[in-house]
Design an enzyme around this catalytic site. Structure first.
Site, short mmCIF file in Angstrom:
data_model
loop_
_atom_site.label_atom_id
_atom_site.label_comp_id
_atom_site.label_asym_id
_atom_site.label_seq_id
_atom_site.Cartn_x
_atom_site.Cartn_y
_atom_site.Cartn_z
N GLN A 493 0.85 -1.19 0.00
CA GLN A 493 0.00 0.00 0.00
C GLN A 493 0.89 1.24 0.00
O GLN A 493 1.68 1.43 0.92
CB GLN A 493 -0.89 -0.03 1.25
CG GLN A 493 -1.81 1.15 1.42
CD GLN A 493 -2.69 0.97 2.63
OE1 GLN A 493 -3.65 0.22 2.63
NE2 GLN A 493 -2.35 1.66 3.71
N SER A 496 1.05 6.56 2.68
CA SER A 496 1.74 7.54 3.53
C SER A 496 2.96 8.12 2.82
O SER A 496 3.61 7.46 2.00
CB SER A 496 2.18 6.89 4.83
OG SER A 496 1.06 6.49 5.59
N SER A 528 4.72 -1.47 4.23
CA SER A 528 4.91 -2.87 4.61
C SER A 528 4.86 -3.75 3.37
O SER A 528 4.04 -3.53 2.47
CB SER A 528 3.82 -3.32 5.59
OG SER A 528 3.75 -2.47 6.70
N GLU A 611 -8.26 -1.86 6.88
CA GLU A 611 -7.02 -1.91 7.65
C GLU A 611 -7.30 -1.72 9.13
O GLU A 611 -6.74 -2.41 9.98
CB GLU A 611 -6.06 -0.82 7.15
CG GLU A 611 -4.74 -0.79 7.90
CD GLU A 611 -3.82 0.33 7.40
OE1 GLU A 611 -2.68 0.37 7.86
OE2 GLU A 611 -4.27 1.15 6.58
N GLU A 734 -4.18 9.11 18.19
CA GLU A 734 -4.67 10.48 18.16
C GLU A 734 -5.56 10.75 16.95
O GLU A 734 -6.59 11.44 17.06
CB GLU A 734 -3.48 11.46 18.18
CG GLU A 734 -2.71 11.49 19.49
CD GLU A 734 -1.85 10.24 19.71
OE1 GLU A 734 -1.51 9.95 20.88
OE2 GLU A 734 -1.52 9.55 18.71
#
Length: 749
Positions: A493, A496, A528, A611, A734
């Site tokens: 994936q 990010s 990953s 996920e 968060e």
């Protein structure tokens, strides 16, 4: 999340809540606090509660009850607690439940069914000694809720000379007075209660004789503990829910610095954690209630977990409520302190955290909690069909090719048979799966386990393929879905970036349109399985003239394409599990765009949701109870055995609460009670991360100097070093709290 799971229980909960508001509004309760403390019920309150039979729902029909069971009674207790219903309701239903567990107690059950109030008296100082055909009891009890106004009292005393035995008996109110001139006596001493809405007292026995007619035989200690603790936990869940609702209502409208305080992130996070705490408390209490029909060891595990997890949570919830209410919450005039007081009293009478941690730790050494929700007779036709396929699979050679890292294995004859039968991912729709619901999935999992076969792992493909099934076109589904299920394709994936992790919509990887496709340039990170992946899903910006979320597109990119470079990122553990990926003028044809340009954010949400489900449902690794057991078995820990047992208890409680939250979500789905905003996924992700963080720290606390030894000689600290993967994966705590605060609690921006 309330304790109610099906339509009937939800209807009952709503009815009880409305009843409590009408019969005993808080304003009226406050006017009579001194009466309740003295054990005096205002005229009509108890009668009104008994008229619809709320006091006897759990009792057998022969004694005026409805045989409703612990789970339904807990729903009623929760709702009355949320309304801070005053008086001896909890003590009465607890006492009658204990009598219900005894043999030959019909007359006493009839008294409770007729509306008599009750209390339960216990304490380590109460001692029973044989005296002819009866008993003599001496000692002072622990403070008992509702004792002042009880008409029937159930007592437990330890039997002298037999540390495993208890004497259960009952008393009528006429016995709770000093017998002037008698050699033996019993007296009741009222105490000033922390909980202002009900009475509190101690019973003092001085060589008091108990005849055979007062003895309650046959009470199973595990049953007694389960009912007592679960009903107290149900009250605690009601407190948790009231505190959450009151806090959220207040911070939405209270202004400071020209803004609602609910728009400040610190306040939002605290409120979101209150929701997580309330949901965990509900799940653990619900799990304890379902243990009513399970074996003894299951009852003991569930009861200890409720005592350790739920009762302290109500105290923390009330403190957070008061702190977010500010000064007004700390005044006598606000109702918050009444709930805080009740939470403190509940936790106290059940016995305290350390005792619960010790009990759960000892019990976890002997048994594991059973979270199955189907039995051997569930879906027999499916069992037979699946069993036949799995028997054939078991007869084949296990010829999958394992990967070097996190990536799933490749290929294999077994995988091919499972894929053809829809058993690789049975919850997916046909023709890829079986469209299996929770019960079907559980049956299939049991049949796999029965044959010693592992579930097929798809890695990140398990997040990607549901996205392609839902949003891809026929050509994409044909190219990728079956091949991935067969183990021919491994996915990674590419979402990010160094400057866009949690703020995914701020990514800078860009794609420009060219003839026949797109040219992609950018850098991705924390990828990953990228070193072993064949294909990637990639989010890139294709339009800079629209709002950030609207300008993203979802691409499928082969990892061997020109311009794709994978560089390893070595973690603090020393292992290469993540990567950074550079995209330099990578050409992606039009047929590798999922849906339409600009649909990327909408599609990515599907992938991210899958996920988070996986991360929120993850099994424990960091600080797991298994590792603590290993330390206990070897004696290789600091401190005493008792210290380590209590750590085991606390870590087991964290694991059980995660499992209870997951199972509660499954059962809600089976009863068509799913949330519409995905809040359960975020809640479970947050709690899983918090639980693993706290468990890992607790494990480290008993390592002592051994924590200085690194992997592979000492795996415990190595496990601790891998914790960030859990804390970050699927979105940080968060970020999930932001989602909960804004999408679930609907706090202002």
């Amino acid at each position: 999340m309330s304790l109610a799971v099906d339509a009937d229980q939800h209807a009952l909960a709503q009815s009880v809540a409305a009843f409590a508001r009408k019969i005993a509004p808080l304003s009226q309760t406050r006017e009579h606090l001194s009466d309740y403390a003295a054990g005096v019920m205002p005229t009509g309150v108890w009668t009104a509660l008994c008229e619809p039979g709320l006091h006897a729902l759990h009792l057998p029909a022969a004694y005026g009850g409805d045989d409703c069971g612990l789970d339904t009674l807990a729903v009623v207790v929760e709702q009355l607690s949320a309304a801070l219903f005053p008086g001896p309701y909890l003590s009465t239903v607890t006492a009658s439940a204990l009598v219900m567990a005894a043999t030959d107690a019909g007359a006493l059950l009839a008294d409770f069914g007729a509306g008599m109030t009750g209390a339960v008296v216990i304490g380590p100082d109460l001692r029973a000694t044989r005296a002819g055909e009866g008993w003599v009891v001496s000692g002072v009890s622990d403070p008992a809720l509702g004792l002042t106004d009880a008409e029937r009292v159930v007592v437990r005393a330890a039997v002298d000379g037999d540390p495993e035995a208890s004497l259960w008996f009952w008393l009528a109110p006429a016995d709770l007075v000093t017998q002037v001139g008698a050699v033996s006596s019993i007296r009741m001493t009222p105490a000033e209660a922390v909980d202002l809405t009900r009475s509190l007292a101690r019973a003092e026995f001085d060589a008091y004789p108990i005849d055979a007619g007062q003895v309650l035989d046959g009470i199973d200690p595990a049953v007694a503990e389960l009912w007592t603790t679960t009903l107290a936990a149900a009250e605690a869940t009601g407190i948790c829910r009231w505190c959450l609702d009151t806090t959220v209502d207040y911070i939405r409208v209270r202004h400071q610095f020209g803004r609602p305080i609910g728009s400040f992130q610190a306040v939002q996070h605290k409120a979101a954690l209150m929701l997580v705490r309330a949901d965990v408390a509900s799940a653990v209490t619900w799990d304890a209630a379902r243990a009513e029909t399970q074996p003894t060891e299951q009852r003991l595990l569930a009861a200890a977990n409720a005592a350790l997890t739920v009762l302290p949570a109500a105290i923390d919830q009330a403190v957070d409520c008061v702190s977010l209410l500010g000064g007004i919450g700390f005044t006598w005039e606000h109702d918050a302190h009444l709930y805080w007081r009740r939470a403190i009293a509940l936790a106290a009478v059940v016995g305290g955290e350390d005792a619960a941690a010790r009990a759960l730790g000892e019990r976890a050494l002997l048994a594991e909690r059973d979270f199955s929700f189907v039995d051997a007779d569930t879906l027999p036709e499916l069992r037979a069909t699946v069993g036949g396929v799995l028997d054939a699979v078991a007869a084949l050679a296990d010829d999958e090719i394992p990967s070097e890292g996190w990536a799933p294995a490749r290929g294999g004859a077994r995988r091919a048979v499972l894929a053809e039968a829809g058993l690789v991912a049975p919850h997916w729709p046909r023709p890829y799966g079986l469209g299996a619901g929770p019960a079907e999935q559980a049956v299939i999992a049991e049949e796999l386990e029965r044959r010693g076969l592992a579930r097929t792992e798809l890695g990140i493909g398990a997040w990607v393929l549901p996205t392609l099934i839902e949003h891809g076109d026929d050509e994409q589904r044909e190219q990728f879905v079956t091949a991935t299920m067969l183990g021919d394709i491994i996915w990674c994936q590419l979402f990010s970036e160094p400057g866009a992790g949690s703020d995914l919509a701020g990514l800078s990887t860009a794609a420009r349109k060219v003839d026949g496709g797109w040219i992609v340039n950018g850098q991705k990170v924390w990828n990953s399985q990228a070193q072993e992946a064949d294909w990637a899903v990639c989010l890139a910006r294709t339009d800079t003239d629209v709002p950030r979320h609207a300008g993203l597109t979802y691409f499928l990119i082969p990892m061997n394409a020109d311009g794709v470079e994978v560089r390893p990122l070595r973690q603090v553990t020393g292992i290469w599990e993540f990567n950074e990926v550079f995209l330099d003028e990578v050409f992606v044809p039009d047929n590798q765009v999922v849906a339409k340009p600009g649909d990327g954010w909408r599609i990515a949400v599907t992938t991210l949701s899958n996920e988070r489900v996986a991360m929120g449902s993850a099994t424990f690794g960091h600080g797991s109870s298994t590792l603590v057991r290993r330390l206990l078995e070897s004696g290789d820990h600091t401190g005493t055995r008792d210290d380590a047992v209590r750590v085991l208890g606390r870590n087991t409680a964290l694991e059980l609460s995660v499992a209870a939250l997951n199972l509660r979500h499954v059962v809600a789905r089976m009863n068509d009670r799913t949330d519409g905003n995905g809040s359960s996924n975020s809640t479970r992700k947050v709690w899983n991360a918090i639980a693993q963080r706290d468990a890992t720290r607790a494990l480290a606390s008993i390592l002592g100097p051994r924590a200085a030894i690194g992997h592979p000689e000492q795996p415990y600290t190595f496990d601790f070093l891998g914790l960030p993967a859990i804390l970050f994966g699927g979105g940080t705590i968060e970020i999930q709290l932001n989602i909960i605060a804004r999408r679930v609690l609907r706090l202002p921006h």
